[in-house]
Design a protein around this motif. Structure first.
Motif, PDB file in Angstrom:
ATOM      1  N   PRO A  99     -53.005 -11.181  38.626  1.00 14.17           N
ATOM      2  CA  PRO A  99     -51.916 -10.689  39.491  1.00 14.17           C
ATOM      3  C   PRO A  99     -50.557 -11.257  39.133  1.00 14.17           C
ATOM      4  CG  PRO A  99     -53.845 -11.277  40.807  1.00 14.17           C
ATOM      5  CD  PRO A  99     -54.120 -11.736  39.411  1.00 14.17           C
ATOM      6  N   LEU A 100     -50.504 -12.362  38.382  1.00 17.02           N
ATOM      7  CA  LEU A 100     -49.237 -12.965  37.980  1.00 17.02           C
ATOM      8  C   LEU A 100     -48.743 -12.435  36.646  1.00 17.02           C
ATOM      9  CD1 LEU A 100     -49.952 -16.691  38.939  1.00 17.02           C
ATOM     10  CD2 LEU A 100     -48.734 -14.967  40.263  1.00 17.02           C
ATOM     11  N   GLY A 101     -49.559 -11.657  35.948  1.00 18.92           N
ATOM     12  CA  GLY A 101     -49.149 -11.114  34.659  1.00 18.92           C
ATOM     13  C   GLY A 101     -50.254 -11.230  33.635  1.00 18.92           C
ATOM     14  N   LEU A 102     -49.889 -10.963  32.397  1.00 16.08           N
ATOM     15  CA  LEU A 102     -50.836 -10.978  31.277  1.00 16.08           C
ATOM     16  C   LEU A 102     -50.658 -12.276  30.497  1.00 16.08           C
ATOM     17  CD1 LEU A 102     -52.948  -9.175  29.788  1.00 16.08           C
ATOM     18  CD2 LEU A 102     -51.078  -8.436  28.308  1.00 16.08           C
ATOM     19  N   PHE A 103     -51.746 -12.999  30.285  1.00 10.96           N
ATOM     20  CA  PHE A 103     -51.699 -14.283  29.600  1.00 10.96           C
ATOM     21  C   PHE A 103     -52.798 -14.332  28.543  1.00 10.96           C
ATOM     22  CE2 PHE A 103     -50.223 -14.952  33.938  1.00 10.96           C
ATOM     23  CZ  PHE A 103     -49.024 -15.624  33.748  1.00 10.96           C
ATOM     24  N   GLU A 104     -52.477 -15.010  27.442  1.00  8.61           N
ATOM     25  CA  GLU A 104     -53.518 -15.271  26.447  1.00  8.61           C
ATOM     26  C   GLU A 104     -54.414 -16.391  26.973  1.00  8.61           C
ATOM     27  OE1 GLU A 104     -53.946 -16.141  21.643  1.00  8.61           O
ATOM     28  OE2 GLU A 104     -52.020 -16.385  22.656  1.00  8.61           O
ATOM     29  N   LEU A 105     -55.694 -16.319  26.640  1.00  9.03           N
ATOM     30  CA  LEU A 105     -56.629 -17.328  27.131  1.00  9.03           C
ATOM     31  C   LEU A 105     -56.252 -18.726  26.646  1.00  9.03           C
ATOM     32  CD1 LEU A 105     -60.078 -15.496  26.813  1.00  9.03           C
ATOM     33  CD2 LEU A 105     -58.750 -15.937  28.870  1.00  9.03           C
ATOM     34  N   LYS A 106     -55.614 -18.813  25.482  1.00 12.04           N
ATOM     35  CA  LYS A 106     -55.172 -20.112  24.980  1.00 12.04           C
ATOM     36  C   LYS A 106     -54.116 -20.740  25.894  1.00 12.04           C
ATOM     37  CE  LYS A 106     -57.180 -20.551  20.815  1.00 12.04           C
ATOM     38  NZ  LYS A 106     -57.984 -21.714  20.409  1.00 12.04           N
ATOM     39  N   TYR A 107     -53.411 -19.909  26.677  1.00  9.43           N
ATOM     40  CA  TYR A 107     -52.343 -20.420  27.544  1.00  9.43           C
ATOM     41  C   TYR A 107     -52.882 -21.382  28.593  1.00  9.43           C
ATOM     42  CZ  TYR A 107     -48.773 -20.289  31.232  1.00  9.43           C
ATOM     43  OH  TYR A 107     -47.859 -20.636  32.190  1.00  9.43           O
ATOM     44  N   PHE A 108     -54.133 -21.219  28.984  1.00  5.83           N
ATOM     45  CA  PHE A 108     -54.691 -22.018  30.070  1.00  5.83           C
ATOM     46  C   PHE A 108     -55.178 -23.382  29.597  1.00  5.83           C
ATOM     47  CE2 PHE A 108     -55.107 -17.591  31.317  1.00  5.83           C
ATOM     48  CZ  PHE A 108     -54.565 -17.609  32.591  1.00  5.83           C
ATOM     49  N   GLU A 137     -39.439  -3.416  18.035  1.00  3.87           N
ATOM     50  CA  GLU A 137     -40.794  -2.896  18.146  1.00  3.87           C
ATOM     51  C   GLU A 137     -41.495  -3.590  19.317  1.00  3.87           C
ATOM     52  OE1 GLU A 137     -42.844  -3.340  14.517  1.00  3.87           O
ATOM     53  OE2 GLU A 137     -41.493  -2.034  13.363  1.00  3.87           O
ATOM     54  N   SER A 138     -41.944  -2.787  20.239  1.00  2.00           N
ATOM     55  CA  SER A 138     -42.625  -3.338  21.404  1.00  2.00           C
ATOM     56  C   SER A 138     -44.043  -3.747  21.017  1.00  2.00           C
ATOM     57  CB  SER A 138     -42.668  -2.306  22.537  1.00  2.00           C
ATOM     58  OG  SER A 138     -41.361  -1.942  22.920  1.00  2.00           O
ATOM     59  N   ASP A 139     -44.391  -4.954  21.410  1.00  2.00           N
ATOM     60  CA  ASP A 139     -45.715  -5.472  21.108  1.00  2.00           C
ATOM     61  C   ASP A 139     -46.558  -5.387  22.378  1.00  2.00           C
ATOM     62  OD1 ASP A 139     -47.862  -6.630  19.934  1.00  2.00           O
ATOM     63  OD2 ASP A 139     -47.068  -8.680  19.973  1.00  2.00           O
ATOM     64  N   TYR A 140     -47.328  -4.325  22.495  1.00  4.85           N
ATOM     65  CA  TYR A 140     -48.151  -4.127  23.679  1.00  4.85           C
ATOM     66  C   TYR A 140     -49.518  -4.781  23.462  1.00  4.85           C
ATOM     67  CZ  TYR A 140     -44.668  -0.674  25.013  1.00  4.85           C
ATOM     68  OH  TYR A 140     -43.494  -0.051  25.333  1.00  4.85           O
ATOM     69  N   GLN A 141     -49.960  -5.508  24.460  1.00  2.54           N
ATOM     70  CA  GLN A 141     -51.252  -6.161  24.400  1.00  2.54           C
ATOM     71  C   GLN A 141     -52.175  -5.551  25.441  1.00  2.54           C
ATOM     72  OE1 GLN A 141     -52.038  -8.097  22.081  1.00  2.54           O
ATOM     73  NE2 GLN A 141     -50.079  -8.810  21.258  1.00  2.54           N
ATOM     74  N   ILE A 142     -53.399  -5.305  25.044  1.00  4.89           N
ATOM     75  CA  ILE A 142     -54.402  -4.745  25.939  1.00  4.89           C
ATOM     76  C   ILE A 142     -55.258  -5.884  26.462  1.00  4.89           C
ATOM     77  CG2 ILE A 142     -56.338  -3.141  26.149  1.00  4.89           C
ATOM     78  CD1 ILE A 142     -55.165  -1.580  23.831  1.00  4.89           C
ATOM     79  N   PRO A 143     -55.384  -6.036  27.787  1.00  7.21           N
ATOM     80  CA  PRO A 143     -56.191  -7.151  28.314  1.00  7.21           C
ATOM     81  C   PRO A 143     -57.676  -6.964  27.999  1.00  7.21           C
ATOM     82  CG  PRO A 143     -55.510  -5.675  30.087  1.00  7.21           C
ATOM     83  CD  PRO A 143     -54.791  -5.220  28.851  1.00  7.21           C
ATOM     84  N   ASP A 144     -58.316  -8.056  27.655  1.00  5.52           N
ATOM     85  CA  ASP A 144     -59.761  -8.034  27.419  1.00  5.52           C
ATOM     86  C   ASP A 144     -60.530  -8.324  28.698  1.00  5.52           C
ATOM     87  OD1 ASP A 144     -60.048  -8.058  24.211  1.00  5.52           O
ATOM     88  OD2 ASP A 144     -58.333  -9.268  24.802  1.00  5.52           O
TER      89      ASP A 144
END
Length: 482
Positions: free
Chosen positions: A398-407, A273-280
């Motif tokens: 531009p480098l991809g999609l990241f969760e804000l917690k990643y930073f 199952e593909s888990d698609y995330q929509i950027p906020d």
């Protein structure tokens, strides 16, 4: 003990329903927010969603414009050669494709169907084999014992017991032996995909190699290597060369042939199952400046319904009027809470981007150490609020999609007295391992010394911890002799 009565003044924080709603909306993801808005729209008649201009309204405007053009042409002093019409030829005549000319898109029946599972695929092939009823029952039990990767989970004696039990239930007085199960298993292992039903990885690869044409280069050498599977797994190439009698070149070619085989034949049938995330939030670079904005596709546009709000009367105390008043207040509070959520999210995301500009420029190696407290102090919010805002929220860069917690990451001291992010250190370790000589891989101590030369003071055990978190094997396991 003396009893007395007195007055005492104290301040206490009380969570109003509006504040509770605002806090709850902060921690919702974009999908959960959309569901919450839909619930509010269904329950509150005073709340409505601002819809985009529909296709029908555009068509009506175009139709009115055509009618005006037609009337102007008919009222003119002279008639042109061609008058505008209210229908197109394509609306009446349907183009039929021919052998000479084909339309760019053809109407086809949607005959797509979901992929069959591994067991359904295998049972379909088993039913085509000329098996006796007992052998077919054995095959069914074998297929039922396959795991998701295609390996046989049950032992041979367990399958014998299962088949024997089923035969007794069907009143068959037949004894099943292990040799019969092994013969049926051998037939199943030759079905598509080849190697299915193997009891371990060595047997799976052996079946696939054996099924190759005899003229295949290094087929014999690969089969010889699989007989010494333990040495191959432990990467003890010196003992392999001694026990197989192969030279280094033949050994390398045989290993390359083994790498082309499928280690897990049933993996292609796994239901993924593909888990698609929509950027906020979306970050883009314009004129050498990083711009942060909320994703307009997930921004809800809400307003108060003017029809129902016009029905509210100021002096009316009826139940209907009070109901409309309460719904009006709830709708206004909900719109305000959603708006505050977006403002807080944009404020926190802008602060994170301001700190991590170097990451956006060069990648993970440019990650700066950052904790919730730093952002909370800068945007003048509580740490818990920042934590809620950054949970399940995604930033498109531009480098991809990241969760804000990643930073957010911990820091390690540098030789110059500064700090380095643990994420940047992991990226540097990954780069060093990728650029190393496979015949002489870098040890953890060597990597620690190289990082120290780069200004990052970390211990060997810290390097080992980061390396294991990246799923990078140790230097002895990474060593390649051929």
């Amino acid at each position: 003990m003396k009893l007395s009565v007195g007055l005492k003044v104290a301040n206490s924080l009380s969570l109003t329903p509006q504040l509770q709603q605002a806090i709850r909306l902060l921690q919702l993801s974009s999908l959960e927010l959309e569901q919450e808005i839909q619930i509010q729209l269904d329950s509150n008649p005073l709340l409505e969603k601002v819809e985009e201009e529909t296709h029908e309204s555009l068509e009506s405007v175009q139709q009115e414009q055509q009618e005006y053009e037609l009337s102007d042409a008919l009222n003119a002093n002279h008639l042109p050669d061609e008058l505008p019409v209210d229908t197109d030829w394509d609306d009446v005549y349907t183009h039929q494709s021919t052998a000479i000319e084909r339309p760019e898109f053809e109407d086809r029946e949607d005959n797509r169907h979901s992929n069959a599972s591994l067991k359904e695929h295998m049972l379909g092939q088993v039913n085509l084999l000329h098996f006796s009823p007992v052998d077919r029952l054995i095959a069914y039990c074998i297929v039922d014992a396959l795991d998701e990767k295609g390996f046989l989970e049950a032992d041979i004696d367990e399958i014998v017991s299962s088949v024997q039990h089923l035969l007794q239930q069907m009143d068959y007085d037949i004894e099943v032996e292990e040799d019969e199960v092994l013969v049926v298993l051998k037939h199943i292992q030759r079905l598509e995909p080849i190697g299915i039903g193997a009891r371990n990885l060595a047997e799976c690869l052996f079946v696939q190699i054996e099924a190759l044409p005899i003229t295949t280069l290094f087929r014999k050498e690969a089969l010889m290597l699989l007989k010494h599977y333990e040495l191959l797994v432990s990467n003890d190439l010196n003992k392999l060369i001694k026990q197989t009698g192969l030279n280094a070149e033949s050994l390398k070619s045989a290993i390359e042939l083994l790498k082309t085989m499928k280690p897990y034949p049933g993996a292609e049938f796994e239901q993924k199952e593909s888990d698609y995330q929509i950027p906020d939030v979306v970050v883009s670079k314009k004129n050498n400046h990083w711009h942060v904005q909320l994703n307009p596709d997930v921004l809800p546009k809400l307003r108060i319904n003017s029809f129902y709000s016009g029905m509210i009367k100021r002096a009316d105390q009826s139940d209907e009027n009070q109901y409309l008043r309460n719904q009006m207040l709830e709708a206004k509070n909900f719109i305000k809470s959603v708006d505050e959520r977006h403002k807080t999210l944009l404020k926190v995301a802008s602060c994170i981007v301001q700190h991590q500009r170097e990451f956006l420029e060069i990648g993970a190696e440019g990650m700066k150490p950052l904790v919730l407290r730093d952002v909370a102090e800068e945007v003048e919010l509580h740490e818990s609020t920042v934590s809620r805002v950054t949970t399940n929220k995604f930033l498109l860069t531009p480098l991809g999609l990241f969760e804000l917690k990643y930073f957010f990451s911990s820091h390690v001291g540098t030789t110059s007295g500064g700090e380095a992010s643990s994420t940047a250190i992991r990226a540097k370790i990954k780069k060093l391992v990728a650029d190393e000589n496979p015949r002489k891989p870098l040890s953890d101590n060597t990597i620690a010394n190289l990082l120290k030369e780069d200004g990052i003071d970390v211990a060997r055990r810290t390097v080992a911890k980061y390396r294991e978190s990246l799923h990078i094997p140790s230097s002895s396991d990474r060593k390649v002799l051929i």
